[in-house]
Design an enzyme around this catalytic site. Structure first.
Site, PDB file in Angstrom:
ATOM      1  N   TRP A   1      31.147 -15.824   3.608  1.00 21.54           N
ATOM      2  CA  TRP A   1      31.104 -16.895   4.611  1.00 21.54           C
ATOM      3  C   TRP A   1      30.390 -16.406   5.878  1.00 21.54           C
ATOM      4  O   TRP A   1      29.615 -17.156   6.480  1.00 21.54           O
ATOM      5  CB  TRP A   1      32.527 -17.334   4.937  1.00 21.54           C
ATOM      6  CG  TRP A   1      32.644 -18.402   5.976  1.00 21.54           C
ATOM      7  CD1 TRP A   1      32.239 -19.704   5.869  1.00 21.54           C
ATOM      8  CD2 TRP A   1      33.194 -18.272   7.300  1.00 21.54           C
ATOM      9  NE1 TRP A   1      32.515 -20.388   7.031  1.00 21.54           N
ATOM     10  CE2 TRP A   1      33.098 -19.531   7.923  1.00 21.54           C
ATOM     11  CE3 TRP A   1      33.775 -17.207   7.997  1.00 21.54           C
ATOM     12  CZ2 TRP A   1      33.562 -19.759   9.221  1.00 21.54           C
ATOM     13  CZ3 TRP A   1      34.235 -17.443   9.287  1.00 21.54           C
ATOM     14  CH2 TRP A   1      34.116 -18.702   9.896  1.00 21.54           C
ATOM     15  N   HIS A   2      30.630 -15.168   6.275  1.00 21.10           N
ATOM     16  CA  HIS A   2      29.984 -14.634   7.468  1.00 21.10           C
ATOM     17  C   HIS A   2      28.501 -14.369   7.250  1.00 21.10           C
ATOM     18  O   HIS A   2      27.711 -14.486   8.187  1.00 21.10           O
ATOM     19  CB  HIS A   2      30.666 -13.334   7.901  1.00 21.10           C
ATOM     20  CG  HIS A   2      31.945 -13.541   8.643  1.00 21.10           C
ATOM     21  ND1 HIS A   2      33.159 -13.698   8.011  1.00 21.10           N
ATOM     22  CD2 HIS A   2      32.206 -13.628   9.976  1.00 21.10           C
ATOM     23  CE1 HIS A   2      34.115 -13.859   8.909  1.00 21.10           C
ATOM     24  NE2 HIS A   2      33.565 -13.829  10.105  1.00 21.10           N
ATOM     25  N   GLY A   3      28.108 -13.991   6.035  1.00 26.69           N
ATOM     26  CA  GLY A   3      26.703 -13.691   5.745  1.00 26.69           C
ATOM     27  C   GLY A   3      26.616 -12.574   4.737  1.00 26.69           C
ATOM     28  O   GLY A   3      27.612 -11.900   4.436  1.00 26.69           O
TER      29      GLY A   3
END
Length: 464
Positions: free
Chosen positions: A357-359
Site C-alpha cells: 500500500w505504501h509503495g
C-alpha cells in the site's frame, strides 16, 4: 503570485508543490467547518464531493481527479454488477491500480526531492473504496458468525452515486485520512446514530477539541523544523557517519526516526482538526460522570503512546491508528479461519499488504517485514513478563522495561528503511549497526520456542 509562492516556500525550506499541498491541506479545516452550515442532506453530499475535488485540483492538478475516479468507478461498478464478490474484486482492482501509480510515479523519490503528486491521497481513497465494497458484500451474509466490526459497518443497500462521491472525497479528507466508514459518513450526514439528538442533547461542540489539535500541529511543525537540519537523512551516506562508533551510529538512527515522526505528527494533527471540526470525528460519550465527548474516529496518532511505547504490539494502536484499524478489520481478521487463532502468517500478510500500500520501494517492504519480526519478538518478552509471579514486582517491571528498550531500539532501527527507501541505503544503514535490529527479534522468536512461558496464576485458596 508565482514569486510570492517561491519566496514563501523558500522561507520554510520546502518546494512550491509541497507548499501548495500544505496550503490546500490546512484549508481542509475551514472547508470542513463550512460543511456544518450547508442545509439539507443532498447539498451536504454535493458540498463534500465538490470541495474535495476542488482541493485536489488546486493541490495536484486536474490529472489527480482522473486518477481518483478510476478506483471509485471500479469499486462502484463491482458493487452494482456483482455484489457477492464485489469486496474481493474491488480489493484487487483498487490495489492493482494503486500499485501501477506507485510504479509509474515512483512517488517516494519525488517526495524526497521536494516533489508532490496525488498518490498519497490515492492511497487513502483506495482504502475507503475497498471498505465500502467489502461492507456492501457483508450485507448479504447472515449475522451469526460475523465479527462485531462486520455487524456494525455492513451495508444493506447500495449507496447512491452522490453519497459515494461525497464519502470518497469529503472535504479533502482523502489527503491524509483518517479513513472512516461509509455507514458513519451517511449517519453523520443524515444526523442519525450518535449524531442524532438524544437524551444527552445534540452532538457536542467540536471547537475545543479542534483547537487543541491545531495547537498540537503547530508544536509538531516547530519541532520538525528545529530538528531536521541537525539530523538529515543524507548523513547515512556521508563518510563521517562510517567513522563514528557503534553507539553514536545507533543513537543517530534513533534521532533520525524521532525527527521524521514529527512531520507525520503534524500532518495527522491537521487532519484530526479537520475531521473534528466537521463533526464526523465524534465517536460517542465516555462513561464518566459527567460524560465527555470522544473524538476517537478523528485520531490517527498518540504522540506519547509512540515515543513511550511499552511494547511493539501496541504500536498499531497509537501510530496511523485508523489505517491500522482498517488493516485489522479487512486483512488480519479475515485471514483467520473460524475456530483458529491468528499467528505469524496473518501478521506477516497484513504487514506485507501495508508495505505494498505504501509503495514498492525495497525500504518499505523491508521495514514492514522488520515490523512483523519486531512485534513477534515483543510478544515473546510480554509472555515472559506474564510468567513472572505476581509477588516478584521488581522482576516483572524489569522485564517490562526490557520490552520498552527493545521496542524503541528496533523501531528506530527499522524505520531508517522507511525513510531512505533504496535497498543499498537501507542495508548500509542496517549493516552499520551490525543488523542488531534484525538479529535481536529473530533471537527472541527462537528463544520463545526454547524457553516457553506460561502466565503465572495465583494459587487457589484451600477450602476449609
Amino acid at each position: 503570485m508565482g514569486v510570492d509562492m517561491e519566496a514563501m516556500a523558500a522561507s520554510i525550506g520546502v518546494s512550491v508543490p509541497v507548499l501548495r499541498f500544505l496550503l490546500c491541506f490546512v484549508a481542509t479545516i475551514p472547508v470542513s467547518f463550512l460543511w456544518r452550515l450547508v442545509p439539507g442532506r443532498l447539498p451536504k453530499h454535493l458540498y463534500s464531493a465538490f470541495s474535495g475535488a476542488l482541493l485536489s485540483y488546486l493541490s495536484f492538478g486536474f490529472s489527480s481527479i482522473l486518477h481518483f475516479l478510476v478506483p471509485m468507478f471500479l469499486g462502484y461498478a463491482a458493487m452494482l454488477l456483482y455484489r457477492p464478490k464485489c469486496g474481493i474484486i474491488t480489493f484487487f482492482l483498487g490495489f492493482g491500480y494503486l500499485i501501477g501509480c506507485h510504479v509509474y510515479y515512483m512517488s517516494g523519490d519525488a517526495w524526497k526531492e521536494g516533489g508532490m503528486d496525488a498518490t498519497g491521497a490515492l492511497m487513502v481513497l483506495t482504502l475507503k473504496v475497498i471498505s465500502c465494497a467489502i461492507n456492501y458484500n457483508d450485507g448479504l451474509l447472515k449475522e451469526e458468525g460475523l465479527r462485531e466490526a462486520q455487524k456494525k459497518y455492513r451495508l444493506f443497500k447500495l449507496p447512491s452515486l452522490i453519497e459515494y462521491f461525497g464519502y470518497c472525497l469529503c472535504c479533502g479528507s482523502h489527503f491524509a485520512g483518517p479513513v472512516y466508514e461509509m455507514k458513519d459518513y451517511t449517519e453523520w450526514t443524515e444526523g442519525k446514530g450518535i449524531w442524532a439528538h438524544s437524551g444527552r442533547g445534540p452532538p457536542p461542540s467540536p471547537f475545543g477539541a479542534a483547537f487543541r489539535a491545531v495547537v498540537q500541529a503547530a508544536i509538531c511543525m516547530a519541532m520538525y523544523l528545529y530538528l531536521v537540519p541537525h539530523y538529515p537523512l543524507s548523513r547515512f551516506t556521508d563518510p563521517i557517519y562510517q567513522e563514528w562508533g557503534f553507539w553514536k551510529r545507533l543513537s543517530y538512527q534513533y534521532m533520525s526516526g524521532f525527527t521524521a515522526r514529527w512531520k507525520y505528527y503534524f500532518i495527522w494533527s491537521i487532519s484530526e482538526a479537520s475531521i473534528i471540526i466537521s463533526g464526523l470525528g465524534f465517536s460517542g460519550w465516555t462513561d464518566s460522570s459527567p460524560p465527555k465527548p470522544r473524538w476517537d474516529s478523528a485520531k490517527n496518532i498518540d504522540i506519547l503512546g509512540v515515543e513511550l511505547v511499552k511494547s511493539s504490539v501496541e504500536l498499531p494502536l497509537v501510530w496511523n491508528i485508523q489505517v491500522s484499524t482498517w488493516l485489522r478489520h479487512y486483512v488480519y481478521e479475515r485471514l483467520v479461519k473460524k475456530g483458529t487463532k491468528p499467528g505469524f502468517f496473518q501478521l506477516l500478510a497484513t504487514q506485507t499488504v501495508s508495505a505494498v500500500w505504501h509503495g514498492l520501494y525495497p525500504g518499505y517492504i523491508i521495514f514492514f517485514v522488520q515490523s512483523a519480526l519486531m512485534i513477534a519478538g515483543s510478544r515473546v518478552i510480554y509472555r515472559w513478563q506474564q510468567a513472572v509471579p505476581q509477588n516478584m514486582v521488581v522482576v516483572k517491571k524489569a522485564v517490562g522495561f526490557m520490552n520498552f528498550v527493545y521496542s524503541v531500539l528496533v523501531l528506530n532501527y527499522s524505520c531508517v528503511g522507511f525513510m531512505v527507501l533504496s535497498l543499498h541505503e537501507t542495508l548500509a544503514s542496517y549493516g552499520s549497526v551490525y543488523y542488531i535490529g534484525t538479529i535481536l527479534p529473530i533471537v527472541l522468536i527462537l528463544l520463545g520456542y526454547i524457553v516457553p512461558a506460561k502466565p503465572s496464576r495465583p494459587k487457589a485458596r484451600k477450602e476449609q
